[in-house]
Design a protein around this motif. Structure first.
Motif, PDB file in Angstrom:
ATOM      1  N   UNK A 459       0.831  -1.207   0.000  1.00 51.62           N
ATOM      2  CA  UNK A 459       0.000   0.000   0.000  1.00 51.62           C
ATOM      3  C   UNK A 459       0.865   1.257   0.000  1.00 51.62           C
ATOM      4  N   UNK A 460       1.910   1.254   0.825  1.00 47.63           N
ATOM      5  CA  UNK A 460       2.810   2.417   0.864  1.00 47.63           C
ATOM      6  C   UNK A 460       3.553   2.543  -0.455  1.00 47.63           C
ATOM      7  N   UNK A 461       4.036   1.423  -0.988  1.00 47.15           N
ATOM      8  CA  UNK A 461       4.785   1.477  -2.245  1.00 47.15           C
ATOM      9  C   UNK A 461       3.924   1.997  -3.385  1.00 47.15           C
ATOM     10  N   UNK A 462       2.634   1.735  -3.332  1.00 43.09           N
ATOM     11  CA  UNK A 462       1.730   2.190  -4.391  1.00 43.09           C
ATOM     12  C   UNK A 462       1.236   3.614  -4.169  1.00 43.09           C
ATOM     13  N   UNK A 463       1.575   4.201  -3.028  1.00 46.10           N
ATOM     14  CA  UNK A 463       1.106   5.550  -2.706  1.00 46.10           C
ATOM     15  C   UNK A 463       1.772   6.588  -3.608  1.00 46.10           C
ATOM     16  N   UNK A 464       0.962   7.408  -4.313  1.00 47.57           N
ATOM     17  CA  UNK A 464       1.546   8.473  -5.150  1.00 47.57           C
ATOM     18  C   UNK A 464       2.442   9.412  -4.347  1.00 47.57           C
ATOM     19  N   UNK A 465       2.074   9.676  -3.092  1.00 48.46           N
ATOM     20  CA  UNK A 465       2.881  10.577  -2.273  1.00 48.46           C
ATOM     21  C   UNK A 465       4.222   9.934  -1.923  1.00 48.46           C
ATOM     22  N   UNK A 466       4.224   8.646  -1.614  1.00 48.28           N
ATOM     23  CA  UNK A 466       5.482   7.961  -1.312  1.00 48.28           C
ATOM     24  C   UNK A 466       6.388   7.956  -2.534  1.00 48.28           C
ATOM     25  N   UNK A 467       5.811   7.705  -3.699  1.00 45.65           N
ATOM     26  CA  UNK A 467       6.604   7.717  -4.933  1.00 45.65           C
ATOM     27  C   UNK A 467       7.177   9.109  -5.185  1.00 45.65           C
ATOM     28  N   UNK A 472      11.778  12.696  -5.249  1.00 43.93           N
ATOM     29  CA  UNK A 472      12.260  14.013  -4.809  1.00 43.93           C
ATOM     30  C   UNK A 472      13.555  13.892  -4.025  1.00 43.93           C
ATOM     31  N   UNK A 473      13.674  12.829  -3.223  1.00 45.26           N
ATOM     32  CA  UNK A 473      14.909  12.611  -2.470  1.00 45.26           C
ATOM     33  C   UNK A 473      16.110  12.525  -3.400  1.00 45.26           C
ATOM     34  N   UNK A 474      15.931  11.895  -4.545  1.00 50.22           N
ATOM     35  CA  UNK A 474      17.045  11.739  -5.477  1.00 50.22           C
ATOM     36  C   UNK A 474      17.267  12.983  -6.324  1.00 50.22           C
ATOM     37  N   UNK A 475      16.202  13.733  -6.613  1.00 49.47           N
ATOM     38  CA  UNK A 475      16.287  14.759  -7.657  1.00 49.47           C
ATOM     39  C   UNK A 475      16.317  16.206  -7.162  1.00 49.47           C
ATOM     40  N   UNK A 476      15.784  16.472  -5.982  1.00 50.26           N
ATOM     41  CA  UNK A 476      15.477  17.867  -5.644  1.00 50.26           C
ATOM     42  C   UNK A 476      16.332  18.492  -4.558  1.00 50.26           C
ATOM     43  N   UNK A 477      17.235  17.750  -3.946  1.00 47.72           N
ATOM     44  CA  UNK A 477      17.977  18.325  -2.818  1.00 47.72           C
ATOM     45  C   UNK A 477      19.479  18.173  -2.962  1.00 47.72           C
ATOM     46  N   UNK A 586       7.404   1.340 -13.121  1.00 49.03           N
ATOM     47  CA  UNK A 586       6.012   1.763 -12.902  1.00 49.03           C
ATOM     48  C   UNK A 586       5.676   1.908 -11.415  1.00 49.03           C
ATOM     49  N   UNK A 587       6.287   1.046 -10.585  1.00 49.61           N
ATOM     50  CA  UNK A 587       6.043   1.140  -9.143  1.00 49.61           C
ATOM     51  C   UNK A 587       6.611   2.416  -8.543  1.00 49.61           C
ATOM     52  N   UNK A 588       7.550   3.043  -9.250  1.00 53.52           N
ATOM     53  CA  UNK A 588       8.110   4.323  -8.802  1.00 53.52           C
ATOM     54  C   UNK A 588       7.386   5.513  -9.427  1.00 53.52           C
ATOM     55  N   UNK A 589       6.340   5.205 -10.214  1.00 48.91           N
ATOM     56  CA  UNK A 589       5.551   6.280 -10.806  1.00 48.91           C
ATOM     57  C   UNK A 589       6.033   6.752 -12.157  1.00 48.91           C
ATOM     58  N   UNK A 590       6.881   5.976 -12.815  1.00 51.25           N
ATOM     59  CA  UNK A 590       7.385   6.376 -14.123  1.00 51.25           C
ATOM     60  C   UNK A 590       6.399   5.943 -15.207  1.00 51.25           C
TER      61      UNK A 590
END
Length: 943
Positions: A459-467, A472-477, A586-590
């Protein structure tokens, strides 16, 4: 340990040792470790028969045999139960106690009896350091303190001297000092290493009141100094020790004792606890509030595993050694019963367990340090340190924390741990808050996370917010290295991407890779972030420019995260990784398009490196074939960046100038072809361009001389070399009026290699002979070209490096030239001289690289490409070229690539009449001859 205290006075030793045996501290019955009754009987016999003068030498002999017997017994029991290291290390200490105490007893009883000693004629034998703890590996040093009154007496000096002679004659490695109480306190205050050794001292034999007096004085005068000072000293010592060992926990040949995550780290935690609270056992770290029960259990498990590894490392090596070298890893894994399976070797399973425990040691150290800060025994991170931890903030000033968090000791803690995980996505938000603000995460918050990893479910892995947060952790900071490493160590990364779990702490058993697979992945991502920040523009100008121009960063970061996700599986890791990437993306929202590119990058992540390092880039078909695989400039750009990050992430210096230049050349040539269409290479005439460039570069030559030079060489000569080489050979051939050997050496700083150029009358086997000469000179060949002119001259160009991968020393040019001349004249036979040099280092002998020989008639228009993938060793190139020459094969060029102990030697060849080798039967015969040559050389190298 206190229960190991012995006082050898006749047969009292047996009574004391029985207690140890009954409590389970020893690995076997005491008399099987040291038979005191037999020892004293033998000593009395020697004294009765030979007298006092023979006692010292005979006692050493008797004790040596007792030592051999006792150690053999411990090793036998450890072989029967390889994980019984705890009792083994106590048994080695007990055996040493018996030996030292027996030596003292003999000296004090037979050699220097003193039945009525004065106050000054006292001596206490004290064990210090690891020996004082009662923990000894099979070949640990025996550290002794001879404790005397303030003024040492002649009797004590004689006793100490006689004891040492006996112990030295036994071949024990003795570390000793003779000091008074005052000396111990004074030196301990000046040197914290001495202070720590004294803190773990243990009475063995001799005058016990003298030892008790020392203990009282030390705890009153030495160990009552400011605790925070001792803590700072130990942590500074730890940092310096880690720096000496390379600063990384995941180095592939770790130091079990001194390395990051090793035994010394665990011991340092107990030393601090002992100094601060007077602790006597490890379990007191719970009572002091440093560890929970689960953390203490992890401490004990790591402690046992590391001691187990260290004991078997000593036994496998037959000596004291702490570096877990490649050859010893194989031996220790076998001793511990690890088995190979389809995807991983036994040694890789063993080292994965090793690195997991080393990771736990790092986690425990962070827990411990946070507890010290809470007790005000260590300073919290300063503002300067906090700012240094904050690698990048996109929104200056936006470092405030939400109400979910509280700052404690300069770290982010949870304001309400009981409700924080009501939304499990908050696990990821915690790491985002750390990256956004630059604050470290408090250990209490980490404890909450590790205790609740099961909340990260489908459920957490499928959460759009978690993805969104993960991307964001990898790309935005900025550089996500710190966050990803902490997520990995705490188990969050493996919980969020379950496929990642398999590669955590997974070692690749080869010299090429410096890190475990998960650490290599994080290093690659860190390299990409550093390139984006402009930190590597000088080293990687083209890759930096590609990123400046803009690429799909989501695709690139995810491709790097997943490029080795298939390792440890039975199938090719690129194919397995591509399949897994198709499920993970896809599980990461790509979206579908992004997933398709990531899958292609993962499957193709080695292709550019292979083309650049294993093919002749001057051959037109090499570039056109690569372009056909890549198809578009957007994919070319992504693959070029990924390739550079992948090679740099292998370890320091892996992307050297030679490899970097090859990748640049392939990128530029492929980009031009793709932009102009795949038939671009046919739209210009490289031979004509080379002719024109040579004429321009030689303005002092008359037209007749230029025309002669242009006419003597065939087209592939002009296509295969640059203008600098053409000019060099033109001048060398003009100078060669009497068919002698002409040599020329030039440094090529752009490639960090040396051009070795040779011009002479052509004759069979010339490439092989020069390869032999270069091998004799310890020159590593990374590329080679051989051409024959129409008037019978051979022009050969070798790019060579030293054994460190840098330009060959100019001081060796003269000797190299002389060696080549001797070989060409027949004065020296290369194969004879190379026999003694063709030896593999012991640490490299257990690496297995299966030999594979491939014939390719599609990769070049004019040549058959023979690719030989095998175990690297000295003189391999010489053996291969000599075999091809003996098979009547003409070698036009050779491309040499090495990956640690793996060598890939690629030859562009023709048969004796100048045609490709199409016959399957002929290919099989050549392959068989090459395999035979490889096997003969390998057998000689192992001899």
């Amino acid at each position: 340990m206190r229960q190991l205290l012995l006082a050898v006075q006749g047969y009292d030793l047996m009574d004391q040792s029985q207690v140890l045996f009954e409590t389970g501290a020893l690995i076997g019955a005491p008399e099987l470790l040291f038979d005191a009754q037999e020892f004293y009987a033998n000593v009395r016999s020697v004294f009765d028969q030979e007298g006092k003068s023979a006692v010292k030498a005979q006692v050493a002999k008797i004790l040596s045999q007792a030592n051999t017997n006792g150690r053999a017994f411990i090793e036998q029991k450890l072989t029967e139960d390889p994980y019984d290291a705890r009792r083994a290390i106590h048994s080695y200490s007990y055996l040493t106690d018996c030996l030292v105490a027996a030596a003292y007893d003999v000296v004090a009883t037979y050699l220097h009896p003193n039945p009525t000693p004065t106050k000054n004629e006292t001596l206490s034998i004290v064990c210090v350091g690891g020996y004082g703890r009662g923990e000894m590996a099979p070949f640990s040093d025996v550290d002794l303190l001879f404790l005397t009154p303030n003024k040492i007496s002649p009797w004590a000096e004689s006793t100490i001297e006689s004891m040492l002679y006996i112990l030295w004659d036994m071949k024990l490695k003795i570390g000793h000092s003779t000091r008074s109480e005052i000396d111990c306190v004074r030196l301990g205050k000046a040197d914290q290493t001495i202070k720590t050794a004294l803190m773990e001292c243990r009475y063995l034999c001799g005058n016990e009141p003298l030892y008790d007096s020392l203990q009282k004085r030390m705890w009153h005068d030495l160990f009552k100094a400011k605790a925070s000072d001792y803590v700072d000293e130990k942590l500074e010592e730890r940092a310096a020790r880690h720096a000496r060992q390379g600063g990384q926990r995941y180095v592939v040949e770790p130091n079990v004792k001194e390395g990051k995550g090793g035994l010394r780290d665990l011991q340092s935690l107990f030393w601090i606890t002992k100094y601060v609270a007077g602790a006597k056992t490890h379990s007191e770290m719970i009572a002091q509030g440093y560890f929970t029960q689960d953390e203490y259990d992890a401490f004990e498990q790591a402690h046992e595993f590391l001691w187990t590894t260290r004991c078997h490392l000593h036994l496998a090596a037959g000596r004291a050694t702490e570096q877990l070298t490649f050859d010893q890893q194989v031996d220790v894994a076998q001793r511990l019963g690890y088995k190979s399976d389809e995807g991983m070797r036994a040694v890789e399973h063993f080292m994965q367990d090793y690195f997991r425990h080393a990771t736990h040691v790092g986690e425990l150290t962070r827990v411990f340090i946070t507890a010290l800060e809470a007790q005000h025994l260590k300073e919290t991170p300063s503002l300067g340190n906090r700012l240094r931890n904050m690698v990048w903030r996109r929104n200056a000033g936006n470092d405030g924390l939400s109400a979910d968090y509280a700052l404690e000791q300069g770290r982010i803690n949870l304001a309400n741990p009981d409700t924080y995980l009501d939304d499990p996505v908050n696990i990821l938000r915690l790491f985002e808050a750390g990256l956004r603000t630059g604050y470290l995460i408090h250990q209490d918050a980490m404890r909450v996370i590790t205790a609740n990893l099961d909340l990260i479910d489908d459920t957490v892995r499928a959460s759009p917010e978690a993805r969104r947060i993960f991307m964001s952790l990898m790309l935005d900071y900025g550089n996500p290295e710190r966050a990803l490493r902490r997520m990995n160590e705490l188990g969050v990364l493996g919980a969020f991407i379950p496929e990642f779990k398999r590669i955590i702490a997974l070692m690749q058993f080869n010299i090429y890779h410096h890190y475990t697979v998960d650490e290599h992945t994080i290093q690659c991502i860190s390299v990409l972030a550093r390139i984006e920040e402009g930190e590597l523009e000088e080293e990687l100008p083209i890759v930096s420019k590609i990123l400046d121009q803009g690429v799909n960063r989501r695709v690139l970061y995810v491709a790097l995260l997943l490029h080795d996700i298939g390792k440890g599986l039975p199938e090719d890791h690129s194919i397995a990784g591509a399949r897994l990437a198709g499920e993970i993306c896809p599980a990461l929202g790509m979206n579908e398009a992004e997933t398709e590119i990531v899958v292609w990058l993962v499957e193709s992540h080695l292709i550019m490196s292979d083309f650049a390092q294993k093919r002749d880039l001057s051959d037109p078909r090499t570039v056109s074939n690569f372009a056909a695989v890549v198809k578009s400039t957007s994919r070319l750009k992504l693959l070029t960046v990924l390739t550079a990050c992948d090679i740099m992430g292998v370890g320091p210096g892996t992307l050297n100038n030679w490899r970097a230049q090859l990748i640049r050349e392939l990128y530029l040539a492929t980009r031009d072809i793709i932009k102009g269409g795949l038939d671009t290479q046919g739209k210009h005439n490289p031979v004509h361009d080379a002719h024109k460039a040579l004429a321009t570069a030689l303005p002092d030559w008359d037209k007749g001389a230029i025309d002669t030079e242009l006419a003597r060489h065939y087209d592939h000569y002009w296509q295969g070399l640059d203008t600098t080489a053409h000019v060099g050979f033109a001048e060398m051939l003009r100078e060669n009026t009497n068919n002698r050997l002409i040599t020329k050496f030039e440094q090529d700083p752009d490639r960090d290699a040396t051009r070795a150029m040779f011009a002479m009358q052509d004759h069979p086997g010339i490439v092989s002979r020069i390869a032999g000469a270069l091998a004799l000179a310890n020159a590593n060949v990374v590329d080679a070209r051989s051409y024959t002119s129409s008037d019978g001259f051979a022009t050969l160009l070798f790019w060579i490096q030293d054994d460190k991968g840098h330009q060959f020393s100019t001081q060796k040019f003269k000797r190299l030239r002389e060696t080549i001349e001797k070989i060409l004249h027949g004065d020296v036979i290369a194969s004879t001289l190379l026999k003694d040099r063709n030896k593999l280092k012991k640490r490299e002998r257990d690496f297995q690289v299966p030999t594979e020989i491939v014939f390719d008639n599609q990769g070049s228009e004019y040549y058959t490409i023979i690719e030989v993938d095998t175990r690297d060793r000295p003189s391999l190139l010489y053996d291969l070229t000599r075999t091809l020459t003996d098979s009547n094969i003409q070698i036009d060029s050779a491309v040499i690539a090495t990956y640690g102990v793996q060598a890939v030697d690629v030859f562009y060849v023709k048969d004796i009449v100048g045609l490709k080798i199409h016959s399957r039967d002929k290919q099989k015969k050549i392959a068989k001859r090459l395999e035979d040559a490889i096997q003969r050389g390998a057998k000689a190298a192992m001899a």
